[in-house]
Design a protein around this motif. Structure first.
Motif, PDB file in Angstrom:
ATOM      1  N   THR A   1       0.718  -0.799  -0.176  1.00 51.61           N
ATOM      2  CA  THR A   1      -0.037   0.158  -0.196  1.00 51.61           C
ATOM      3  C   THR A   1       0.488   1.545  -0.016  1.00 51.61           C
ATOM      4  OG1 THR A   1      -0.302  -0.037   2.498  1.00 51.61           O
ATOM      5  CG2 THR A   1      -1.936  -1.115   1.052  1.00 51.61           C
TER       6      THR A   1
ATOM      7  N   TYR B   1       2.126   4.443  -3.758  1.00 57.59           N
ATOM      8  CA  TYR B   1       2.066   5.552  -4.386  1.00 57.59           C
ATOM      9  C   TYR B   1       3.482   6.378  -5.121  1.00 57.59           C
ATOM     10  CZ  TYR B   1      -1.521   5.372  -1.399  1.00 57.59           C
ATOM     11  OH  TYR B   1      -3.121   5.730  -0.985  1.00 57.59           O
TER      12      TYR B   1
ATOM     13  N   THR C   1      -2.621  14.515  -2.139  1.00 55.47           N
ATOM     14  CA  THR C   1      -2.051  13.931  -2.183  1.00 55.47           C
ATOM     15  C   THR C   1      -1.453  12.517  -0.746  1.00 55.47           C
ATOM     16  OG1 THR C   1      -2.477  12.895  -4.531  1.00 55.47           O
ATOM     17  CG2 THR C   1      -1.912  11.113  -2.990  1.00 55.47           C
TER      18      THR C   1
ATOM     19  N   GLN D   1      -3.963  12.151   2.134  1.00 54.84           N
ATOM     20  CA  GLN D   1      -4.637  11.506   2.343  1.00 54.84           C
ATOM     21  C   GLN D   1      -4.388  10.618   2.573  1.00 54.84           C
ATOM     22  OE1 GLN D   1      -6.883  12.930  -1.871  1.00 54.84           O
ATOM     23  NE2 GLN D   1      -7.786  14.941  -0.751  1.00 54.84           N
ATOM     24  N   ALA D   2      -3.602  10.298   1.762  1.00 48.19           N
ATOM     25  CA  ALA D   2      -3.098   8.842   2.012  1.00 48.19           C
ATOM     26  C   ALA D   2      -2.434   8.328   2.724  1.00 48.19           C
ATOM     27  CB  ALA D   2      -1.543   7.987   0.795  1.00 48.19           C
TER      28      ALA D   2
ATOM     29  N   HIS E   1      -5.629   7.603   5.240  1.00 47.59           N
ATOM     30  CA  HIS E   1      -6.694   6.388   4.881  1.00 47.59           C
ATOM     31  C   HIS E   1      -5.358   5.376   5.449  1.00 47.59           C
ATOM     32  CE1 HIS E   1      -8.070   2.848   1.981  1.00 47.59           C
ATOM     33  NE2 HIS E   1      -7.275   2.841   2.433  1.00 47.59           N
ATOM     34  N   LEU E   2      -4.124   5.149   5.166  1.00 51.00           N
ATOM     35  CA  LEU E   2      -3.486   3.943   5.482  1.00 51.00           C
ATOM     36  C   LEU E   2      -3.905   3.623   7.066  1.00 51.00           C
ATOM     37  CD1 LEU E   2      -0.803   3.835   2.759  1.00 51.00           C
ATOM     38  CD2 LEU E   2      -3.060   2.110   3.390  1.00 51.00           C
TER      39      LEU E   2
END
Lengths: 206, 206
Positions: A166, A170, A187, A190-191, A194-195
DNA sequence: GTAAATTTTTACCATTTGGTAAAGCCACGA
DNA sequence: TCGTGGCTTTACCAAATGGTAAAAATTTAC
């Protein structure tokens, strides 16, 4: 008694070797080993091809040098995962370090990905020699945490695979991510959110 | 009035084009576009190089043909994600289809990964033309589910990235996985259990 | 400043690579 | 059996590629 590598490199040597390795990282990470050419590396480095071969014995030498130097950096975030900390905190911090590294060193990530994609023909020994022992050690640590009920039941090996996949996604699939997200500036944030949420949900379920 | 592609292909044509595409998939997926050679593809296919160029107009033609055919197959599992089903069930079923595909079509996965790694120089248009609309559509669907409180708060875009990353990892990084797991026969089942648990924890938290 | 050592350039070379031309082969219908 | 059209091979080629030899330029040590 004399050793070829004993002499300390001159200022010029240090500068040019760095120029070459940086150029080669750019080219190898995009084209893979066989797809990259010495001419391209030379152009990128701003040096002539024979001049490059004055500093490295050949194309493979450059590639191997890059991969060897990379390996240490690559394993660092995992090494830092500490048995003394809180399990979930330690693992989530590892996720964050890995994600930051994908942002800061995307070319290194792609170089590594390309090498594995091609079947690791030049880095195979490093995998069994360095990566595997560390991987086994950290899997054992996570297993202990599970046994101590400080983490819910989970598969340490595949958890680590998921973290690698994951986060490196990116960097390795940056082109695709850019197409699909448009030109979002946030980005990385946000990543990260989320992770942290995803692995948090897995690690903190009761 | 006559069209080059109008004639129906003979038995020999169908067989040889398939032989070539299969060989090319093998070679391109391991070496990337520039690293692959027509000689290697020819040897793998058991045909002569000029014979290959009788069926395809050049190296790039073969590569583009492969990628185009792949795209449909690639998007299929996502297309099947249905608005009528139970949200968590639909997403977890998608994860499973994706993982199965990584097991069944590892070369296709690596071909795609290699192309993206290289900056998608030959598949770029397909990404914006086919992948992005589908991606946007399914993100909107998941967003709806979240808005209807049928899923917890989450980021649809990065959720999908995580699904792609974790499932394709088993194909793209197969070499590394094999080194680290030893010769386990049950990798696929373990991966499935882990991914279902992980995404399940995220989707089913209250 | 000068000699020695290091660095860079010029001029190559053998091999590989994508691609082509044209002759040869082969199946098949008349 | 002969010709016709699709398929395959042989013999190439020009450009690119990894690499080398040795002269030329530059830096360093004294």
């Amino acid at each position: 008694m004399s050793d070829a590598s004993a002499k300390k490199p001159s200022r010029i040597q240090k500068r040019n070797r760095r120029l070459i390795l940086d150029a080669a990282l750019e080219v190898f990470s995009r084209q893979g080993f066989r797809g990259a050419t010495l001419d391209e590396i030379a152009a990128e480095a701003g040096l002539s091809k024979p001049n490059i071969l004055y500093y490295f014995s050949g194309k493979e030498d450059i590639h191997v040098t890059l991969l060897s130097k990379l390996m240490e950096t690559w394993l660092d975030p995992l090494v830092e995962m500490n048995a003394d900390g809180d399990p979930a905190t330690e693992i989530l911090a590892y996720v964050q370090r890995k994600l930051d590294m994908a942002r800061d060193l995307p070319r290194e990530s792609r170089l590594f990905a390309g090498e594995i994609l091609q079947g690791a023909p030049r880095i195979g020994p490093e995998l069994t020699g360095h990566l595997k022992p560390l991987f086994d050690e950290k899997c054992a640590l996570i297993s202990d945490w599970v046994a101590q009920k400080r983490l819910p039941q989970l598969d340490p090996q595949h958890l680590i695979f998921s973290i690698w996949a994951t986060t490196q996604h990116y960097a390795d699939f940056e082109t695709q991510v850019d197409v699909l997200l448009g030109d979002t500036q946030s980005t990385h944030a946000q990543a990260s959110d989320h992770l942290q949420a995803m692995f948090g949900a897995l690690l903190k379920q009761k």
